[in-house]
Design an enzyme around this catalytic site. Structure first.
Site, short mmCIF file in Angstrom:
data_model
loop_
_atom_site.label_atom_id
_atom_site.label_comp_id
_atom_site.label_asym_id
_atom_site.label_seq_id
_atom_site.Cartn_x
_atom_site.Cartn_y
_atom_site.Cartn_z
CB SER A 143 -108.56 24.01 100.59
OG SER A 143 -107.47 23.12 100.47
CE1 TYR A 166 -107.64 25.90 95.52
CE2 TYR A 166 -106.28 24.69 97.09
CZ TYR A 166 -107.50 24.89 96.46
OH TYR A 166 -108.57 24.08 96.78
#
Length: 319
Positions: free
Chosen positions: A159, A185
């Site tokens: 990501s 994350y």
């Protein structure tokens, strides 16, 4: 840096378009986290191209519905469902031990995003445990099957959030520093890229290609922990970026578009022999430029960090 890999495809290409005229008959694929979002569309495109696809899910009922939907839309009756909870080493081991025969394609797609502070029964931070450690255990466990396939491909779904944080080796699991969901994350997504770098080095003789990617901004169940206010802020940022010609905004994709880079790396002949790289919008990404959300961070491609992460991951899983 070597010349960046480019393809005729772009941010608006769909997974089905990328695999037009690609024949995957006789190939076996596994897609993790394929009960919703881009995982479904990744599995659908691979099945539509003729692959035998196993989708791994935590919710078997949801998985069965997805498999039926993929069969209905593609005509393929070669879609199977298997249970897998990446945060539970026993579940990963059960899947690995149950796999028989070669594996040509592994798409490590499942993930947890910006979750509240949660720990596994081992005490590991949930996002790192799921997004990295679970996939690390799965992929290393399936290495013999991948090697047996000849020319196998592993796809590590990262990501742009990797730009938020390097892997903080001194405190990966937030035992000393305050927990921050996006930092957690971010480091897990950096780990996804570093895995591709080190696996490429270690497994070159097995003919296994491993690449990482940024799928783009897609509204899916992955964002179930992200508030509407946060999404509104991201959308406003996106509008400002688009209207002002800036590079900081987000362009939202459909799930079909979001899966396109995954299937490019999983099955397109355009990237034969390519490994250890980071792609976005169906092309290899260049270095991140300050103030933008595109490109890859230098630290995510650092071979020393990649080697260290591999050793740390082995030690962590060994307990």
């Amino acid at each position: 840096m070597s010349t960046l890999i480019t393809t005729p495809f772009s941010a608006t290409s769909t997974a089905a378009e990328v695999l037009t005229e690609v024949d995957l008959s006789g190939r076996r694929a596994v897609v993790t986290g394929a009960s919703s979002g881009i995982g479904v569309e990744t599995a659908r495109a691979l099945a539509g191209a003729g692959a035998q696809v196993t989708i791994t899910v935590r919710d078997l009922d949801a998985g069965a519905r997805v498999a039926a939907d993929i069969t209905a839309s593609t005509g393929s009756d070669q879609v199977t469902v298997a249970p897998l909870d990446l945060a539970q080493p026993a579940s990963v081991a059960a899947f690995v031990n149950g796999w028989q025969g070669p594996l040509h394609i592994l798409v490590n797609n499942a993930g947890v995003m910006a979750a509240p502070e949660t720990r596994t029964s081992q005490g590991w931070e949930l996002q790192f445990a799921t997004n990295h450690l679970g996939h690390f255990a799965l992929t290393t466990g399936l290495r013999p099957a991948l090697a047996a396939a000849g020319g196998a491909r592993v796809v590590s779904v990262s990501s742009s959030a990797h730009l938020r944080s390097d892997v903080v080796f001194d405190d990966i699991h937030f035992l000393a520093r305050p927990y921050e969901p996006w930092a957690a994350y971010g480091q897990s997504k950096t780990a996804n890229v570093l895995f591709a770098v080190e696996a490429t080095r270690r497994w070159a003789d097995d003919g296994i290609a491993v690449n990482a990617l940024m799928p783009g901004g897609i509204r899916t169940k992955l964002q179930r922990h992200v508030t509407d206010a946060e999404l509104d802020r991201l959308r406003a940022q996106s509008t400002a970026g688009a209207g002002g010609g800036g590079g900081g905004g987000i362009t939202w994709k459909t799930p079909e578009q979001g899966a396109s880079t995954s299937v490019l790396l999983a099955a397109s002949p355009l990237v034969d022999g390519v490994s250890g790289r980071y792609f976005e919008d169906c092309n290899e990404a260049g270095p991140n430029q300050p103030g933008t959300r595109t490109g890859v961070a230098d630290y995510a491609l650092d071979p020393r960090s990649a080697a260290l992460l591999w050793d740390v991951s082995l030690a962590t899983l060994a307990g």
